[in-house]
Motif scaffolding. Structure first.
Motif, PDB file in Angstrom:
ATOM      1  N   LYS A  66       0.836  -1.204   0.000  1.00  0.00           N
ATOM      2  CA  LYS A  66       0.000   0.000   0.000  1.00  0.00           C
ATOM      3  C   LYS A  66       0.866   1.248   0.000  1.00  0.00           C
ATOM      4  CE  LYS A  66      -4.022  -2.094   2.190  1.00  0.00           C
ATOM      5  NZ  LYS A  66      -5.080  -1.927   3.233  1.00  0.00           N
ATOM      6  N   GLN A  67       0.243   2.376  -0.283  1.00  0.00           N
ATOM      7  CA  GLN A  67       0.971   3.639  -0.279  1.00  0.00           C
ATOM      8  C   GLN A  67       1.190   4.115   1.144  1.00  0.00           C
ATOM      9  OE1 GLN A  67      -1.648   6.295  -2.452  1.00  0.00           O
ATOM     10  NE2 GLN A  67      -2.728   6.927  -0.619  1.00  0.00           N
ATOM     11  N   ARG A  68       2.118   5.053   1.276  1.00  0.00           N
ATOM     12  CA  ARG A  68       2.381   5.647   2.577  1.00  0.00           C
ATOM     13  C   ARG A  68       1.349   6.737   2.844  1.00  0.00           C
ATOM     14  NH1 ARG A  68       8.532   7.190   4.139  1.00  0.00           N
ATOM     15  NH2 ARG A  68       8.719   5.036   3.365  1.00  0.00           N
ATOM     16  N   ASP A  69       0.636   6.622   3.953  1.00  0.00           N
ATOM     17  CA  ASP A  69      -0.449   7.543   4.286  1.00  0.00           C
ATOM     18  C   ASP A  69      -0.155   8.319   5.565  1.00  0.00           C
ATOM     19  OD1 ASP A  69      -2.857   5.067   3.267  1.00  0.00           O
ATOM     20  OD2 ASP A  69      -2.139   6.806   2.140  1.00  0.00           O
ATOM     21  N   LEU A  70      -0.623   9.545   5.594  1.00  0.00           N
ATOM     22  CA  LEU A  70      -0.491  10.371   6.789  1.00  0.00           C
ATOM     23  C   LEU A  70      -1.390   9.832   7.896  1.00  0.00           C
ATOM     24  CD1 LEU A  70       0.665  12.942   8.130  1.00  0.00           C
ATOM     25  CD2 LEU A  70      -1.354  14.142   7.242  1.00  0.00           C
ATOM     26  N   VAL A  71      -0.836   9.689   9.075  1.00  0.00           N
ATOM     27  CA  VAL A  71      -1.595   9.231  10.245  1.00  0.00           C
ATOM     28  C   VAL A  71      -1.978  10.424  11.113  1.00  0.00           C
ATOM     29  CG1 VAL A  71      -1.513   7.842  12.345  1.00  0.00           C
ATOM     30  CG2 VAL A  71      -0.412   7.016  10.256  1.00  0.00           C
ATOM     31  N   ALA A  72      -0.997  11.216  11.477  1.00  0.00           N
ATOM     32  CA  ALA A  72      -1.235  12.369  12.343  1.00  0.00           C
ATOM     33  C   ALA A  72      -0.081  13.336  12.225  1.00  0.00           C
ATOM     34  CB  ALA A  72      -1.405  11.933  13.798  1.00  0.00           C
ATOM     35  N   SER A  73      -0.381  14.615  12.446  1.00  0.00           N
ATOM     36  CA  SER A  73       0.662  15.629  12.456  1.00  0.00           C
ATOM     37  C   SER A  73       0.323  16.674  13.508  1.00  0.00           C
ATOM     38  CB  SER A  73       0.808  16.278  11.084  1.00  0.00           C
ATOM     39  OG  SER A  73      -0.380  16.951  10.721  1.00  0.00           O
ATOM     40  N   ILE A  74       1.341  17.443  13.875  1.00  0.00           N
ATOM     41  CA  ILE A  74       1.131  18.523  14.837  1.00  0.00           C
ATOM     42  C   ILE A  74       2.012  19.692  14.429  1.00  0.00           C
ATOM     43  CG2 ILE A  74       2.815  17.508  16.452  1.00  0.00           C
ATOM     44  CD1 ILE A  74       0.994  18.627  18.730  1.00  0.00           C
TER      45      ILE A  74
END
Length: 116
Positions: A43-51
């Motif tokens: 699968k592709q690399r997906d954003l989980v969380a950021s701050i």
């Protein structure tokens, strides 16, 4: 050159918790948006969380209410508290630093495996 060192991955049963940490070298950490992507096999690399540098968090819909991101600028470290883990959370988790919309620095990745 900034180095990001992740820790805290591992094997956990569904419903369990893990806490990921990512420590950055150098002095730029407080000025950057930081966070976590994940990539499952095939699968592709997906954003989980950021701050953001101001402390505003952002979450993928798939983890809202279960994951919490935080940062400690005094320790140049970002954390991801993961609760109520599901098998579909299994992936390699990568921390990152971003000045704007593109990622400037990546960590080496840490494996998270959730068994059913």
């Amino acid at each position: 050159q900034v180095q990001l060192v992740e820790s805290g991955g591992g094997l956990v049963q569904a419903g369990g918790s893990l806490r990921l940490s990512c420590a950055a070298s150098g002095s730029i950490f407080p000025a950057y948006t930081v966070g976590w992507y994940r990539q499952a096999p095939g699968k592709q690399r997906d954003l989980v969380a950021s701050i953001t540098r101001g402390g505003s968090p952002n979450y993928a819909d798939t983890v809202k209410g279960r994951f919490t991101i935080s940062r400690d600028n005094n320790k140049n470290t970002v954390y991801l508290q993961m609760n109520s883990l599901k098998p579909e959370d299994t992936a390699v988790y990568y921390c990152f630093l971003a000045w704007s919309t593109s990622v400037d620095y990546w960590g080496q990745g840490t494996q998270v495996t959730v068994s059913s």
